[in-house]
Design a protein around this motif. Structure first.
Motif, PDB file in Angstrom:
ATOM      1  N   ALA A   1       0.801  -1.499   0.033  1.00  0.00           N
ATOM      2  CA  ALA A   1      -0.043   0.201  -0.221  1.00  0.00           C
ATOM      3  C   ALA A   1       0.257   0.457   0.163  1.00  0.00           C
ATOM      4  CB  ALA A   1      -0.989  -0.059   1.014  1.00  0.00           C
ATOM      5  N   PRO A   2       1.042   2.546  -0.776  1.00  0.00           N
ATOM      6  CA  PRO A   2       1.293   3.765  -0.644  1.00  0.00           C
ATOM      7  C   PRO A   2       1.966   4.278   1.011  1.00  0.00           C
ATOM      8  CG  PRO A   2      -0.383   3.909  -1.591  1.00  0.00           C
ATOM      9  CD  PRO A   2      -0.665   2.315  -1.232  1.00  0.00           C
TER      10      PRO A   2
ATOM     11  N   VAL B   1       2.111   6.905   3.352  1.00  0.00           N
ATOM     12  CA  VAL B   1       2.093   8.086   2.942  1.00  0.00           C
ATOM     13  C   VAL B   1       3.208   8.491   4.227  1.00  0.00           C
ATOM     14  CG1 VAL B   1      -0.621   7.946   2.328  1.00  0.00           C
ATOM     15  CG2 VAL B   1       0.120   8.327   4.791  1.00  0.00           C
TER      16      VAL B   1
ATOM     17  N   ASN C   1      -6.222   1.474   2.513  1.00  0.00           N
ATOM     18  CA  ASN C   1      -6.246   2.223   1.413  1.00  0.00           C
ATOM     19  C   ASN C   1      -6.351   3.838   1.551  1.00  0.00           C
ATOM     20  OD1 ASN C   1      -7.482   2.282  -1.082  1.00  0.00           O
ATOM     21  ND2 ASN C   1      -9.484   3.164  -0.974  1.00  0.00           N
TER      22      ASN C   1
ATOM     23  N   GLN D   1      -2.396   8.348  -2.847  1.00  0.00           N
ATOM     24  CA  GLN D   1      -1.139   7.805  -3.143  1.00  0.00           C
ATOM     25  C   GLN D   1      -0.676   9.197  -3.332  1.00  0.00           C
ATOM     26  OE1 GLN D   1       0.077   5.284  -5.517  1.00  0.00           O
ATOM     27  NE2 GLN D   1       2.396   6.546  -5.406  1.00  0.00           N
ATOM     28  N   ARG D   2       0.166   9.310  -2.479  1.00  0.00           N
ATOM     29  CA  ARG D   2       0.268  10.716  -2.083  1.00  0.00           C
ATOM     30  C   ARG D   2       1.760  11.357  -3.371  1.00  0.00           C
ATOM     31  NH1 ARG D   2      -4.483  12.409   0.083  1.00  0.00           N
ATOM     32  NH2 ARG D   2      -3.937  11.850   2.039  1.00  0.00           N
ATOM     33  N   THR D   3       2.254  12.379  -3.098  1.00  0.00           N
ATOM     34  CA  THR D   3       4.025  12.715  -3.547  1.00  0.00           C
ATOM     35  C   THR D   3       4.562  13.186  -2.632  1.00  0.00           C
ATOM     36  OG1 THR D   3       3.159  12.684  -6.053  1.00  0.00           O
ATOM     37  CG2 THR D   3       5.024  14.369  -4.689  1.00  0.00           C
TER      38      THR D   3
ATOM     39  N   ASN E   1       9.229   9.666  -1.386  1.00  0.00           N
ATOM     40  CA  ASN E   1       8.124   8.236  -2.028  1.00  0.00           C
ATOM     41  C   ASN E   1       9.613   6.878  -2.148  1.00  0.00           C
ATOM     42  OD1 ASN E   1       7.235  10.569  -2.756  1.00  0.00           O
ATOM     43  ND2 ASN E   1       7.165  10.644  -5.331  1.00  0.00           N
TER      44      ASN E   1
ATOM     45  N   ASN F   1      -2.415  15.994  -3.599  1.00  0.00           N
ATOM     46  CA  ASN F   1      -1.938  14.645  -3.057  1.00  0.00           C
ATOM     47  C   ASN F   1      -0.479  15.041  -2.897  1.00  0.00           C
ATOM     48  OD1 ASN F   1      -3.469  12.277  -1.894  1.00  0.00           O
ATOM     49  ND2 ASN F   1      -3.967  12.231  -4.571  1.00  0.00           N
TER      50      ASN F   1
END
Lengths: 391, 391
Positions: free
Chosen positions: A32-33, A35, B8, B11-13, B21, B330
């Motif tokens: 999962a991304p 954050v 869930n 999706q961040r930068t 990242n 994001n």
């Protein structure tokens, strides 16, 4: 340097004392991304993790969260926060992990009263009572719920009663018990309990679930000296894991995802079903090991279902057996620690590793290997004995 | 409890001071099978990780490995092992992280001489020299290479010379520098340096790469008292990460995989190219921020390329800007710490986050948001200024 090889570890079935097998959903959670650690999406996961951990620890304790380190970090966090220089601690030592806790408490400044039992025996409440009587103002009693070095299942309630009777807090090491056998923090009046992620919860190692009672929090607030540890200082960490989200350190985001998914799986299965699964597969593997002539070292009536610790057969190279299990069958079991080195095997069925197919694989492989080394075994007896348990 | 929602996260930068990242190859590494922590396949990964870390730290130090905790655990491991009760330590404090190190050292029993500079200024070697003259037998000097709270890039060599001249060891916090700007442990004669995984290396948070010189190891061996910390005690951990593989704790297997893959990516790119990429994208984002009228707080000539810390525009709600960046675009940036809370933004281009597309996204989004809040900006000027840097 650029030619470090591609990562390609073998696919093992993990039947040692941990790590245990990882569920595919936990694997998926880890991609999962990532954050930021103060992101509202991560804050939501933190809150859920605390809730799920409370359910697993069977506690209403508000301060229940994962310490950012492995199980031993949980131990250090518990002890570092409760102990001030000169405090008295009564610690049960009947294996590696009680000894480790005593060492840790002394480093943090405690005067430790070790209550010893032979390896493979429980800590007797009467011995704790004797030790408590020798103390003036005992700060804590610490015992290990599931001794990973011996397979002992330690009864808790009587010792908890004694501790509180003497004004001491009870600290419980649940590293190898949480998620496998009942851990009832509130019912047993445990003040601090710590665990790990890679055993009963079946996530990778890296976090240490911990819970503090209100009495423990009050004691921490009343400290006269700062905790020796900055990293584990609960007076700061509780503001980070609390709704204030005051920055302390950066939580291990991905491991927290893994823990979250592991806990969801635990609670979806339900605690009674999960404990029954561990009981059943543990009974089956123990019956099989007995049929192979392998004797448990833990005293009868106090054997963990999720971790069988058995004496190795005389006259064979026990390390060669483990090597063959690992390299020919991709099955991992563990050898002994400390004085048990070379003397025992530790065979775990923890979390996702507690499945009938793994019981069958291990009993079959072990029978084949020790038979090939000249140990007299009745072929097929191990699996038949296990089958009887399942029948 | 079984209805905890499916994981869930957005999706961040990630353009704060970390985490940065994550490269897809690092994500993939995390779903490699978990093996036992004493498995030969894991032992091989451990050896490779040590080698790769040595290359990144630019050191031949044998004792170079990841501590099983986050960057702050690296700090605690460094200090806990070097400091005995009563030892003198000289610590540079010009931001949150120097202050944290001083607190940690005092908890471990050090008599700390704080050498302060205003936030946004470097620690002056002359001030370190003055402090050292006041000590009797200084055990260590600690400085922060990249102050995450101010964006200061601290020169090291002159302070290292001074420390050794006074018989002290030099400890360097490289949490926000490693993998972004040169960290030359051997050339600079650094005795202990620690870092993290989630910034310049672009793996998730959870481990703290650390390296110890032979002098540091000798000092640790010569200790009269045990280290207050059991969990971070190098005298035991060095046997676990050494070829003896003596069990101490269970290493975070999956995080070690992630670190391994992150390091492979770093070394495949090559350090000179990586540092140049950070320099270039950092220069571009700084030029863009200047064009938006945002002034850096770090003194000229000592600004980190990978972390711009700029004053927020007067008269706007800076937290609202960050919230809008996060929820509409994001994009994550961070606010200020301590006295800088509400006063600054911290904009990082670390590791995988140091890419031209992210520079463009951030400058564009920030321009739109602050313009919408009434800050006078020349539209398009930020990106144009960045383009000039790339030209």
């Amino acid at each position: 340097m650029a030619n470090a090889p591609e990562l390609n570890p073998a696919q093992r079935t993990l039947l040692g004392p941990g790590p245990s097998n990882i569920h595919p959903r936990v694997m998926r959670a880890m991609i999962a991304p990532v954050v930021g650690h103060l992101d509202p999406d991560f804050a939501a996961v933190m809150e859920e993790v605390k809730q799920l951990l409370r359910a697993l620890f069977q506690t209403a304790n508000d301060l229940t969260f994962p310490v950012s380190g492995t199980g031993s970090a949980g131990m250090e966090a518990a002890i570092a926060n409760l102990i001030e220089e000169g405090d008295e601690a009564v610690i049960g030592v009947n294996g590696v992990f009680g000894g480790r806790a005593a060492d840790c408490a002394e480093r943090m400044g405690a005067r430790v009263h070790r209550v010893e039992s032979p390896w493979g025996r429980i800590i007797e409440p009467a011995d704790i009572a004797t030790a408590l009587k020798k103390t003036k103002r005992p700060k804590m009693v610490l015992i290990v719920h599931a001794e990973t070095s011996t397979g002992i299942w330690q009864p808790v309630e009587e010792i908890s009663r004694l501790a509180h009777e003497h004004g001491a807090m009870l600290v419980l090491d649940t590293v190898t018990s949480l998620g496998c056998i009942p851990v009832e923090i509130d019912k047993w009046r445990v003040d601090v309990a710590y665990s790990c992620t890679q055993k009963g919860i079946s996530a990778p190692p890296g976090l240490a679930p911990i819970t503090f009672s209100q009495a423990a929090r009050d004691a921490i607030r009343a400290r006269k000296q700062k905790c020796h540890s900055w990293y584990f200082d609960i007076s700061m960490i509780e503001q980070y894991w609390g709704r204030e989200r005051v920055y302390h350190h950066t939580a291990p985001i991905t491991m927290t995802y893994a823990l979250y998914e592991g806990l969801r799986l635990v609670l979806e299965e339900g605690l009674p079903a999960r404990f029954e699964r561990h009981r059943l597969n543990g009974a089956a593997i123990s019956a099989g090991l007995a049929a192979l002539g392998l004797e448990p070292v833990a005293q009868e009536g106090h054997r963990l279902p999720q971790l069988a610790v058995v004496k190795t057969p005389a006259g064979i190279d026990e390390a060669a057996v483990r090597r063959e299990l690992l390299l020919k069958y991709n099955l991992e079991i563990a050898g002994g620690l400390g004085p048990f080195r070379g003397q025992v095997w530790r065979i775990g069925t923890l979390g996702e590793s507690s499945r009938r197919q793994h019981v069958a694989a291990l009993l079959g492989a072990l029978e084949s290997i020790i038979a090939s080394m000249g140990v007299e075994v009745r072929r097929g007896a191990a699996l038949a004995a296990a089958d009887k348990v399942y029948a």
